[in-house]
Design an enzyme around this catalytic site. Structure first.
Site, PDB file in Angstrom:
ATOM      1  N   GLY A  46      53.918  -7.924  90.912  1.00 53.21           N
ATOM      2  CA  GLY A  46      53.195  -7.229  89.854  1.00 53.21           C
ATOM      3  C   GLY A  46      52.948  -8.173  88.698  1.00 53.21           C
ATOM      4  CD  GLN A  51      54.541 -10.160  83.324  1.00 50.23           C
ATOM      5  OE1 GLN A  51      53.976  -9.352  84.041  1.00 50.23           O
ATOM      6  NE2 GLN A  51      55.529 -10.919  83.768  1.00 50.23           N
ATOM      7  CB  CYS A  96      60.737 -10.510  84.789  1.00 54.36           C
ATOM      8  SG  CYS A  96      59.259 -10.350  83.767  1.00 54.36           S
ATOM      9  CG  LEU A  97      56.153 -13.361  88.006  1.00 51.65           C
ATOM     10  CD1 LEU A  97      54.691 -13.005  88.218  1.00 51.65           C
ATOM     11  CD2 LEU A  97      56.568 -14.508  88.923  1.00 51.65           C
ATOM     12  CG  HIS A 138      59.181  -4.948  85.901  1.00 51.20           C
ATOM     13  ND1 HIS A 138      60.405  -5.596  85.906  1.00 51.20           N
ATOM     14  CD2 HIS A 138      58.277  -5.907  85.550  1.00 51.20           C
ATOM     15  CE1 HIS A 138      60.240  -6.864  85.570  1.00 51.20           C
ATOM     16  NE2 HIS A 138      58.957  -7.078  85.345  1.00 51.20           N
ATOM     17  CD  GLU A 139      54.439  -5.362  86.556  1.00 57.54           C
ATOM     18  OE1 GLU A 139      54.193  -5.932  85.472  1.00 57.54           O
ATOM     19  OE2 GLU A 139      55.119  -5.915  87.442  1.00 57.54           O
ATOM     20  CG  HIS A 142      55.929  -6.680  81.506  1.00 56.46           C
ATOM     21  ND1 HIS A 142      56.631  -7.650  80.817  1.00 56.46           N
ATOM     22  CD2 HIS A 142      56.248  -6.882  82.816  1.00 56.46           C
ATOM     23  CE1 HIS A 142      57.341  -8.375  81.661  1.00 56.46           C
ATOM     24  NE2 HIS A 142      57.132  -7.926  82.894  1.00 56.46           N
TER      25      HIS A 142
HETATM   26  O1  GNR Z   1      57.718 -10.330  91.210  1.00 55.64           O
HETATM   27  C1  GNR Z   1      58.430  -9.473  90.676  1.00 55.64           C
HETATM   28  N1  GNR Z   1      59.468  -8.938  91.358  1.00 55.64           N
HETATM   29  C2  GNR Z   1      60.190  -7.848  90.921  1.00 55.64           C
HETATM   30  C3  GNR Z   1      61.379  -7.555  91.585  1.00 55.64           C
HETATM   31  C4  GNR Z   1      62.133  -6.486  91.210  1.00 55.64           C
HETATM   32  C5  GNR Z   1      61.724  -5.662  90.186  1.00 55.64           C
HETATM   33  C6  GNR Z   1      60.556  -5.953  89.494  1.00 55.64           C
HETATM   34  C7  GNR Z   1      59.788  -7.020  89.875  1.00 55.64           C
HETATM   35  S1  GNR Z   1      58.299  -7.341  89.051  1.00 55.64           S
HETATM   36  C8  GNR Z   1      58.176  -9.081  89.272  1.00 55.64           C
HETATM   37  C9  GNR Z   1      56.853  -9.584  88.748  1.00 55.64           C
HETATM   38  C10 GNR Z   1      56.792  -9.357  87.264  1.00 55.64           C
HETATM   39  O2  GNR Z   1      57.452  -9.973  86.465  1.00 55.64           O
HETATM   40  N2  GNR Z   1      56.015  -8.400  86.855  1.00 55.64           N
HETATM   41  O3  GNR Z   1      55.943  -8.103  85.554  1.00 55.64           O
HETATM   42 NI    NI Z   2      57.860  -8.744  84.701  1.00 56.42          NI
END
Ligand code: GNR
Ligand code: NI
Length: 175
Positions: A46, A51, A96-97, A138-139, A142
């Protein structure tokens, strides 16, 4: 097509609350296309506009299902997303990236229904469970300026922040 730079914690822009998209113009379409390319390039499941330094409520996801993973098969674009129904609780080890190299167990809703606009500006609803439900939350976090580390207890958050700080300092010394 462009690969965008992904902002990393502690970049303060990651705390920005993104603004709703009011019209689907060429700029938004371009942003979506670049975010999709950037998500695949970075091997994430995601990516939220926050980001990549854009304060608009846009996110893209491609969460692998049970079957063999095929890029694009589960691609979802969500604009102005809102959780309209949630149920249960689940803990999952998130990454998270924008916080590369670190993971932590985060408590989320187990099932969510998300209402959003799709890439054509059409309304839709996604009923999700499992990793997709987690990634959607999670998104959306953000887009509200919230990172997974903000969802940890103060003690765990302070420990992980210290570790990240140390990793950044050690990394700098090696330059
Ligand atoms: O690539 C991603 N893997 C992930 C693994 C577990 C819970 C959430 C994520 S999201 C993350 C990509 C990201 O940072 N999206 O904002
Ligand atoms: Ni993230």
């Amino acid at each position: 097509m462009s690969i965008l730079e992904i902002l990393k914690y502690p970049d303060l822009f990651l705390k920005t609350k993104a603004k709703p998209v009011s019209k689907m113009d060429e700029g938004i379409k371009r942003l979506i296309s670049d975010m999709v390319d950037t998500m695949y390039f970075a091997k994430g499941i995601g990516l939220a506009a926050t980001q990549v330094g854009v304060d608009k409520r846009v996110a893209v996801l491609d969460v692998p299902g049970e079957e063999d993973y095929q890029r694009g098969k589960n691609l979802i674009v969500i604009i102005n997303p809102e959780i309209v129904v949630h149920e249960g609780e689940i803990k999952y080890e998130e990454g998270c990236l924008s916080v590369p190299g670190f993971t932590a167990n985060v408590k989320r809703f187990e099932n969510v229904t998300v209402r959003a606009l799709d890439k054509d500006g059409k309304g839709m609803e996604i009923k999700a469970e499992g990793l997709l439900a987690i990634a959607l939350q999670h998104e959306i976090d953000h887009l509200d300026g919230v990172l997974f580390i903000d969802r940890l207890s103060k003690l765990k958050r302070d420990i992980i922040k210290r570790k990240i700080k140390k990793a950044i300092e050690d990394g700098k010394k090696r330059l």
